[in-house]
Design an enzyme around this catalytic site. Structure first.
Site: not given
Length: 318
Positions: A160, A207-208, A236, A260, A265, A284
């Site tokens: 991405i 990034c994660p 995230r 997003d 959530e 999201h």
């Protein structure tokens, strides 16, 4: 025959717009809209395979599933899975990397264009009759700006991040990248995190969520940002300290933000970002286009075929 448990199909489809029957080739499919709690523990008791999106698959869930051999994710991120426990038990956890690359990069630039071109503000003005009363042919009441020569800072340079860079270069932007993994790309400039913050007109996170990245954007981080920067998070929610982002917007350090994802959530009623100025919050949906979700299903099916053939791929815990 193997039992496949699909725990949260309600997160995958909109009015049943996706066909999930491809999973029937692997065994008996038992699917739920959103399985949790005691119901989840009951259903996993005889499950051989779990396929999930955001369902937490904890040690307790694995303890209740003595037959479990495989965990497949309808997602790229896997922070909802106890991957270490799965590895200890010899259970591969396979994600669906890169399925949403185009859609998320597209969403990033939807945010950027909304912020700098003020399309929604001008459209609302016209919709409310504002142009009818204009003394001149062109109304210049909402500030806009060009992307050309703006600097975009990309945190994380996976698929991405690379796609965002490619689009940014098409807009003749300067691209800075901060990544843990050394890479070579002559079209961008690799910099340290602080340098990226100080020089970027736009910072976008790709990034994660890990223990190292959790709340990496906090009060100190936002203080290092270039004055008037625009902040984007489509990765995230846990990467951002939400009160710190709210303060950076209220104090004018940032000209705007778009997220997003949130730490919790769905959004809670007391989420501080609801009262933040100049922020775009979407629920999201960066991965939501139908073509994107179909690609996701295809990858999960392909992952399962590879596991059954004895050569699992996209394994994140071994």
């Amino acid at each position: 025959m193997a039992k496949l448990l699909l725990t949260d199909c309600g997160t995958l489809t909109q009015n049943n717009d996706l066909d999930l029957t491809a999973f029937s080739q692997f065994g008996t499919v038992v699917s739920f809209e959103n399985l949790s709690g005691d119901d989840l523990l009951r259903e996993v008791a005889d499950a051989d395979i779990i396929l999930c999106n955001k369902t937490p698959i904890t040690k307790a869930v694995m303890d209740a599933a003595p037959n479990l051999k495989y965990i497949g994710l309808f997602a790229t991120g896997y922070n909802n899975i106890d991957t270490q426990e799965a590895a200890r038990r010899g259970i591969p956890v396979c994600n669906a990397g890169s399925y949403s690359t185009s859609a998320v990069a597209q969403q990033v630039f939807a945010y950027i264009l909304s912020h700098y071109s003020a399309v929604e503000k001008y459209a609302d003005l016209v919709r409310n009759g504002g142009w009818i009363d204009s003394p001149t042919f062109s109304m210049l009441c909402c500030p806009t700006d060009e992307l050309k020569d703006k600097t975009i800072g990309i945190i994380g340079y996976g698929s991405i991040g690379k796609r965002v860079a490619k689009i940014a270069l098409a807009f003749e932007m300067n691209v800075l990248v901060c990544t843990r993994t050394p890479q070579v790309d002559e079209n961008v400039t690799f910099v340290k995190f602080d340098e990226l913050l100080q020089q970027s007109d736009i910072s976008t996170v790709h990034c994660p969520l890990t223990p190292q990245s959790a709340e990496m954007f906090d009060e100190q981080t936002f203080a290092k940002c270039k004055d008037g920067a625009f902040f984007i998070n489509t990765a995230r929610g846990g990467i951002v300290n939400e009160p710190a982002l709210t303060d950076a917007l209220k104090g004018g350090k940032l000209s705007g933000a778009a997220v997003d994802v949130l730490k919790t959530e769905p959004m809670t009623a007391d989420c501080v970002l609801q009262n933040a100025p100049n922020i775009i919050i979407t629920p999201h949906t960066g991965w939501a286009p139908l073509a994107t979700r179909q690609r996701l299903i295809d990858i999960v099916v392909d992952n399962l075929k590879a596991f059954i053939s004895g050569i699992p791929k996209n394994v994140v815990n071994f």
